[in-house]
Design a protein around this motif. Structure first.
Motif, PDB file in Angstrom:
ATOM      1  N   SER A  38     -10.592  13.240  -2.638  1.00 38.28           N
ATOM      2  CA  SER A  38     -10.784  11.923  -3.241  1.00 38.28           C
ATOM      3  C   SER A  38     -12.251  11.623  -3.559  1.00 38.28           C
ATOM      4  O   SER A  38     -13.068  11.374  -2.664  1.00 38.28           O
ATOM      5  CB  SER A  38     -10.225  10.861  -2.291  1.00 38.28           C
ATOM      6  OG  SER A  38     -10.590   9.585  -2.732  1.00 38.28           O
ATOM      7  N   GLY A  39     -12.562  11.613  -4.852  1.00 33.35           N
ATOM      8  CA  GLY A  39     -13.913  11.272  -5.298  1.00 33.35           C
ATOM      9  C   GLY A  39     -14.272   9.856  -4.886  1.00 33.35           C
ATOM     10  O   GLY A  39     -15.398   9.582  -4.459  1.00 33.35           O
ATOM     11  N   SER A  40     -13.317   8.938  -5.001  1.00 28.59           N
ATOM     12  CA  SER A  40     -13.596   7.546  -4.632  1.00 28.59           C
ATOM     13  C   SER A  40     -13.987   7.469  -3.166  1.00 28.59           C
ATOM     14  O   SER A  40     -14.985   6.821  -2.810  1.00 28.59           O
ATOM     15  CB  SER A  40     -12.365   6.659  -4.857  1.00 28.59           C
ATOM     16  OG  SER A  40     -11.955   6.727  -6.190  1.00 28.59           O
ATOM     17  N   THR A  41     -13.211   8.130  -2.291  1.00 27.75           N
ATOM     18  CA  THR A  41     -13.501   8.049  -0.854  1.00 27.75           C
ATOM     19  C   THR A  41     -14.910   8.567  -0.583  1.00 27.75           C
ATOM     20  O   THR A  41     -15.705   7.909   0.106  1.00 27.75           O
ATOM     21  CB  THR A  41     -12.464   8.873  -0.052  1.00 27.75           C
ATOM     22  OG1 THR A  41     -11.160   8.440  -0.428  1.00 27.75           O
ATOM     23  CG2 THR A  41     -12.655   8.714   1.447  1.00 27.75           C
ATOM     24  N   LEU A  42     -15.257   9.699  -1.159  1.00 27.15           N
ATOM     25  CA  LEU A  42     -16.572  10.292  -0.895  1.00 27.15           C
ATOM     26  C   LEU A  42     -17.694   9.381  -1.392  1.00 27.15           C
ATOM     27  O   LEU A  42     -18.624   9.055  -0.653  1.00 27.15           O
ATOM     28  CB  LEU A  42     -16.656  11.668  -1.578  1.00 27.15           C
ATOM     29  CG  LEU A  42     -17.987  12.402  -1.450  1.00 27.15           C
ATOM     30  CD1 LEU A  42     -18.299  12.725   0.011  1.00 27.15           C
ATOM     31  CD2 LEU A  42     -17.984  13.708  -2.264  1.00 27.15           C
ATOM     32  N   ARG A  43     -17.595   8.949  -2.658  1.00 25.10           N
ATOM     33  CA  ARG A  43     -18.701   8.152  -3.216  1.00 25.10           C
ATOM     34  C   ARG A  43     -18.762   6.761  -2.595  1.00 25.10           C
ATOM     35  O   ARG A  43     -19.831   6.164  -2.538  1.00 25.10           O
ATOM     36  CB  ARG A  43     -18.567   8.050  -4.732  1.00 25.10           C
ATOM     37  CG  ARG A  43     -19.188   9.202  -5.533  1.00 25.10           C
ATOM     38  CD  ARG A  43     -18.177  10.233  -5.899  1.00 25.10           C
ATOM     39  NE  ARG A  43     -18.636  11.251  -6.810  1.00 25.10           N
ATOM     40  CZ  ARG A  43     -18.060  11.510  -8.011  1.00 25.10           C
ATOM     41  NH1 ARG A  43     -17.025  10.798  -8.412  1.00 25.10           N
ATOM     42  NH2 ARG A  43     -18.514  12.485  -8.753  1.00 25.10           N
ATOM     43  N   PHE A  44     -17.632   6.216  -2.130  1.00 21.48           N
ATOM     44  CA  PHE A  44     -17.667   4.892  -1.497  1.00 21.48           C
ATOM     45  C   PHE A  44     -18.182   5.009  -0.061  1.00 21.48           C
ATOM     46  O   PHE A  44     -18.926   4.177   0.433  1.00 21.48           O
ATOM     47  CB  PHE A  44     -16.282   4.229  -1.477  1.00 21.48           C
ATOM     48  CG  PHE A  44     -15.674   3.974  -2.846  1.00 21.48           C
ATOM     49  CD1 PHE A  44     -16.440   4.046  -3.997  1.00 21.48           C
ATOM     50  CD2 PHE A  44     -14.321   3.639  -2.978  1.00 21.48           C
ATOM     51  CE1 PHE A  44     -15.882   3.811  -5.265  1.00 21.48           C
ATOM     52  CE2 PHE A  44     -13.757   3.406  -4.228  1.00 21.48           C
ATOM     53  CZ  PHE A  44     -14.533   3.497  -5.375  1.00 21.48           C
TER      54      PHE A  44
ATOM     55  N   ILE B 204       0.873  -1.192   0.000  1.00 18.38           N
ATOM     56  CA  ILE B 204       0.000   0.000   0.000  1.00 18.38           C
ATOM     57  C   ILE B 204       0.899   1.228   0.000  1.00 18.38           C
ATOM     58  O   ILE B 204       1.943   1.239   0.651  1.00 18.38           O
ATOM     59  CB  ILE B 204      -0.872   0.008   1.279  1.00 18.38           C
ATOM     60  CG1 ILE B 204      -1.956  -1.070   1.218  1.00 18.38           C
ATOM     61  CG2 ILE B 204      -1.475   1.360   1.559  1.00 18.38           C
ATOM     62  CD1 ILE B 204      -3.231  -0.674   0.516  1.00 18.38           C
ATOM     63  N   VAL B 205       0.503   2.268  -0.740  1.00 15.70           N
ATOM     64  CA  VAL B 205       1.162   3.575  -0.612  1.00 15.70           C
ATOM     65  C   VAL B 205       0.165   4.505   0.068  1.00 15.70           C
ATOM     66  O   VAL B 205      -0.988   4.608  -0.373  1.00 15.70           O
ATOM     67  CB  VAL B 205       1.582   4.134  -1.988  1.00 15.70           C
ATOM     68  CG1 VAL B 205       1.922   5.618  -1.884  1.00 15.70           C
ATOM     69  CG2 VAL B 205       2.798   3.385  -2.508  1.00 15.70           C
ATOM     70  N   MET B 206       0.607   5.143   1.142  1.00 13.74           N
ATOM     71  CA  MET B 206      -0.309   6.012   1.880  1.00 13.74           C
ATOM     72  C   MET B 206      -0.375   7.387   1.202  1.00 13.74           C
ATOM     73  O   MET B 206       0.042   8.408   1.755  1.00 13.74           O
ATOM     74  CB  MET B 206       0.109   6.115   3.349  1.00 13.74           C
ATOM     75  CG  MET B 206      -0.042   4.798   4.096  1.00 13.74           C
ATOM     76  SD  MET B 206      -1.699   4.092   3.996  1.00 13.74           S
ATOM     77  CE  MET B 206      -2.476   4.924   5.380  1.00 13.74           C
ATOM     78  N   SER B 207      -0.919   7.398  -0.007  1.00 14.79           N
ATOM     79  CA  SER B 207      -1.162   8.669  -0.712  1.00 14.79           C
ATOM     80  C   SER B 207      -2.308   9.378   0.019  1.00 14.79           C
ATOM     81  O   SER B 207      -2.994   8.769   0.860  1.00 14.79           O
ATOM     82  CB  SER B 207      -1.566   8.376  -2.155  1.00 14.79           C
ATOM     83  OG  SER B 207      -2.768   7.627  -2.155  1.00 14.79           O
ATOM     84  N   LYS B 208      -2.533  10.639  -0.312  1.00 18.14           N
ATOM     85  CA  LYS B 208      -3.578  11.384   0.399  1.00 18.14           C
ATOM     86  C   LYS B 208      -4.946  10.704   0.270  1.00 18.14           C
ATOM     87  O   LYS B 208      -5.727  10.682   1.212  1.00 18.14           O
ATOM     88  CB  LYS B 208      -3.657  12.809  -0.141  1.00 18.14           C
ATOM     89  CG  LYS B 208      -2.543  13.701   0.376  1.00 18.14           C
ATOM     90  CD  LYS B 208      -2.806  15.135  -0.012  1.00 18.14           C
ATOM     91  CE  LYS B 208      -1.828  16.065   0.683  1.00 18.14           C
ATOM     92  NZ  LYS B 208      -1.935  17.446   0.172  1.00 18.14           N
ATOM     93  N   ASP B 209      -5.241  10.155  -0.917  1.00 22.23           N
ATOM     94  CA  ASP B 209      -6.557   9.537  -1.120  1.00 22.23           C
ATOM     95  C   ASP B 209      -6.721   8.292  -0.254  1.00 22.23           C
ATOM     96  O   ASP B 209      -7.792   8.053   0.326  1.00 22.23           O
ATOM     97  CB  ASP B 209      -6.752   9.151  -2.594  1.00 22.23           C
ATOM     98  CG  ASP B 209      -7.029  10.363  -3.466  1.00 22.23           C
ATOM     99  OD1 ASP B 209      -6.831  11.495  -2.995  1.00 22.23           O
ATOM    100  OD2 ASP B 209      -7.443  10.176  -4.631  1.00 22.23           O
ATOM    101  N   ILE B 210      -5.669   7.484  -0.172  1.00 26.04           N
ATOM    102  CA  ILE B 210      -5.783   6.241   0.611  1.00 26.04           C
ATOM    103  C   ILE B 210      -5.841   6.571   2.103  1.00 26.04           C
ATOM    104  O   ILE B 210      -6.575   5.937   2.870  1.00 26.04           O
ATOM    105  CB  ILE B 210      -4.618   5.272   0.266  1.00 26.04           C
ATOM    106  CG1 ILE B 210      -4.676   4.906  -1.224  1.00 26.04           C
ATOM    107  CG2 ILE B 210      -4.643   4.011   1.135  1.00 26.04           C
ATOM    108  CD1 ILE B 210      -6.006   4.314  -1.697  1.00 26.04           C
ATOM    109  N   LYS B 211      -5.091   7.605   2.514  1.00 25.71           N
ATOM    110  CA  LYS B 211      -5.177   8.031   3.918  1.00 25.71           C
ATOM    111  C   LYS B 211      -6.612   8.432   4.254  1.00 25.71           C
ATOM    112  O   LYS B 211      -7.121   8.113   5.331  1.00 25.71           O
ATOM    113  CB  LYS B 211      -4.274   9.242   4.162  1.00 25.71           C
ATOM    114  CG  LYS B 211      -2.840   8.878   4.413  1.00 25.71           C
ATOM    115  CD  LYS B 211      -2.044  10.109   4.799  1.00 25.71           C
ATOM    116  CE  LYS B 211      -0.568   9.789   4.819  1.00 25.71           C
ATOM    117  NZ  LYS B 211       0.287  10.929   4.614  1.00 25.71           N
TER     118      LYS B 211
END
Ligand SMILES: O=C(O)C1=C[C@@H](OP(=O)(O)O)[C@@H](O)[C@H](O)C1
Ligand SMILES: C=C(OP(=O)(O)O)C(=O)O
Length: 428
Positions: A95-101, A43-50
């Motif tokens: 992060s669009g993914s974080t919000l929509r998920f 895993i890379v702790m990029s801002k989106d994954i954080k």
């Protein structure tokens, strides 16, 4: 890092491609919804994954990081036993993914939940969910359809009619929670489903965690209720959306080997290989590594509807290829971190490219060389990285403003660029 100055240089060498951001989001969520402990490696702790990890922690998941090689970590995730009401707003950053998920997932807590974000995320569309909330009588508050958003209510099993042409992320979001409801649901897609490959990724990761979703030709999805997520160890494979930058860089410069990719990957952006080959780009594959070499490339026609994230860098390649390349069906590129059609055209034209925007199509006439200039990332990681790749063919230095936007998905991008021989210096 605000700005970088790049002196044109051909890049060469080998790069271990960072793990797929899309798969990382899905694995973190599925492990957090599981009973038991899962280890998610690479895993890379990029801002989106954080942002996704923090959101799942707020709902009760226990997530700890174990340092591995280079910037990679292993996450040990103890799944949620009892859903907690979030103590604060869920911050999705950009992060669009974080919000929509996270919207449907956080609603399981059956308490008032609120979502905040930054940059363009504040206004990226959520109407597909608002329609469902209206249909199910779920209370929500938002001003001018922008974040912050407050929701109070939970989803009821049903048949969900969803548009397929806004974002596949809404469909993935429902796929995480509908299996947990107390009876069966169905998602029917109206219009043509775009970004299909991302739905394949969702179904595939969920199946590793014991969740079954039946796909009826991307027109309908059948989801049984009362399913149970089971903990599972998972290693995230390399990211084809990120590999795209180095594959194009290899075709523009010298030989670049992109390793740690899965030849049999379900990632939609694996299509980058076929597109570059259709442009006469030299790419070969050996043991899950893809080798790109200097090529005289030519025009093609690219359908952007299934691969929105790789259009900026493919436009760089098209700009210095023979003939006129057409990028069609790009409407959804306008609702990403930037309006990617206009951003790509504007910034590449500053470098001497010849790109026109007609409706949601880009018409890219190849030119023999590019020139140096000051360009802007539009705070979009994919525009910043595409501009860096374009520098290889520039005749003078280029300065990219908004260089730290890469932290969203690829925090080590500038180090990797340097490692391949790039001549960059930070500017204040
Ligand atoms: O599900 C995902 O992981 C993603 C889906 C795609 O979005 P759309 O479905 O909105 O095109 C893609 O652009 C995004 O970077 C990641
Ligand atoms: C559009 C992207 O991500 P997201 O929608 O998750 O913000 C991206 O990574 O290019």
């Amino acid at each position: 890092m605000k700005k970088v100055k790049i002196e044109p240089k051909e890049l060469s060498g080998e790069i271990s491609i960072p793990p797929s951001k899309s798969i990382s989001h899905r694995a973190v969520i599925a492990a957090s919804l599981s009973s038991g402990v899962s280890e998610i490696s690479n895993i890379v702790m990029s801002k989106d994954i954080k942002a996704t990890c923090e959101a799942m922690k707020q709902l009760g998941a226990e997530i700890s990081e174990v340092k591995a090689e280079n910037e990679r970590v292993k996450l040990i995730i103890k799944g949620i036993e009892t859903f907690k009401a979030p103590k604060a707003s869920i911050d999705c950053n950009e992060s669009g993914s974080t919000l929509r998920f996270m919207i449907p997932i956080a609603m399981i807590s059956n308490s008032e939940v609120s979502f905040i974000g930054k940059g363009k995320l504040v206004e990226r569309p959520l109407d597909v969910y608002y329609k469902i909330f209206d249909e199910q009588g779920i209370h929500y508050e938002t001003k001018d359809n922008k974040l912050p958003l407050k929701i109070n209510g939970s989803l009821t099993p049903s048949t969900f009619d969803m548009r397929g042409d806004v974002s596949s992320q809404f469909i993935t979001g429902l796929m995480f929670v509908l299996p947990l409801l107390d009876s069966d649901s169905k998602i029917t897609i109206t219009g043509e489903l775009e970004s299909k490959g991302y739905i394949d990724l969702t179904i595939s990761v969920l199946s590793k965690y014991g969740i079954v979703i039946e796909n009826d030709d991307y027109k309908a999805f059948y989801i049984k209720g009362r399913q149970v997520y089971k903990a599972c160890d998972y290693r995230v494979e390399g990211d084809f959306s990120q590999a795209a930058f180095w594959l194009v860089a290899g075709c523009l410069g010298e030989k670049i080997t992109s390793s740690d990719l899965n030849e049999a990957s379900l990632q939609a952006d694996k299509e980058v290989i076929n597109i570059i080959k259709s442009m006469a780009g030299k790419i070969s594959c050996e043991d899950n590594s893809f080798i790109a070499q200097k090529s005289q490339t030519k025009q093609t026609v690219i359908d952007a509807s299934q691969i929105p994230d790789i259009i900026p860098v493919l436009s760089v390649l098209a700009s210095v290829s023979k003939g006129t390349t057409i990028v069609k069906n790009g409407a959804r590129l306008r609702i990403k971190e930037s309006d990617r059609l206009t951003a790509t055209k504007t910034e590449l034209n500053k470098l001497g490219a010849d790109i026109k925007e007609e409706g949601d199509t880009l018409i890219i006439k190849g030119v023999s060389k590019l020139r140096g200039a000051n360009v802007d990332s539009w705070n979009d990681h994919r525009i910043a990285m595409a501009m860096a790749v374009a520098s290889i063919r520039c005749e003078g230095s280029i300065i990219i403003d908004g260089a730290s936007s890469v932290d969203k998905s690829y925090p080590n991008f500038w180090q990797d660029f340097k490692m391949l021989g790039g001549d960059i210096c930070e500017q204040s």
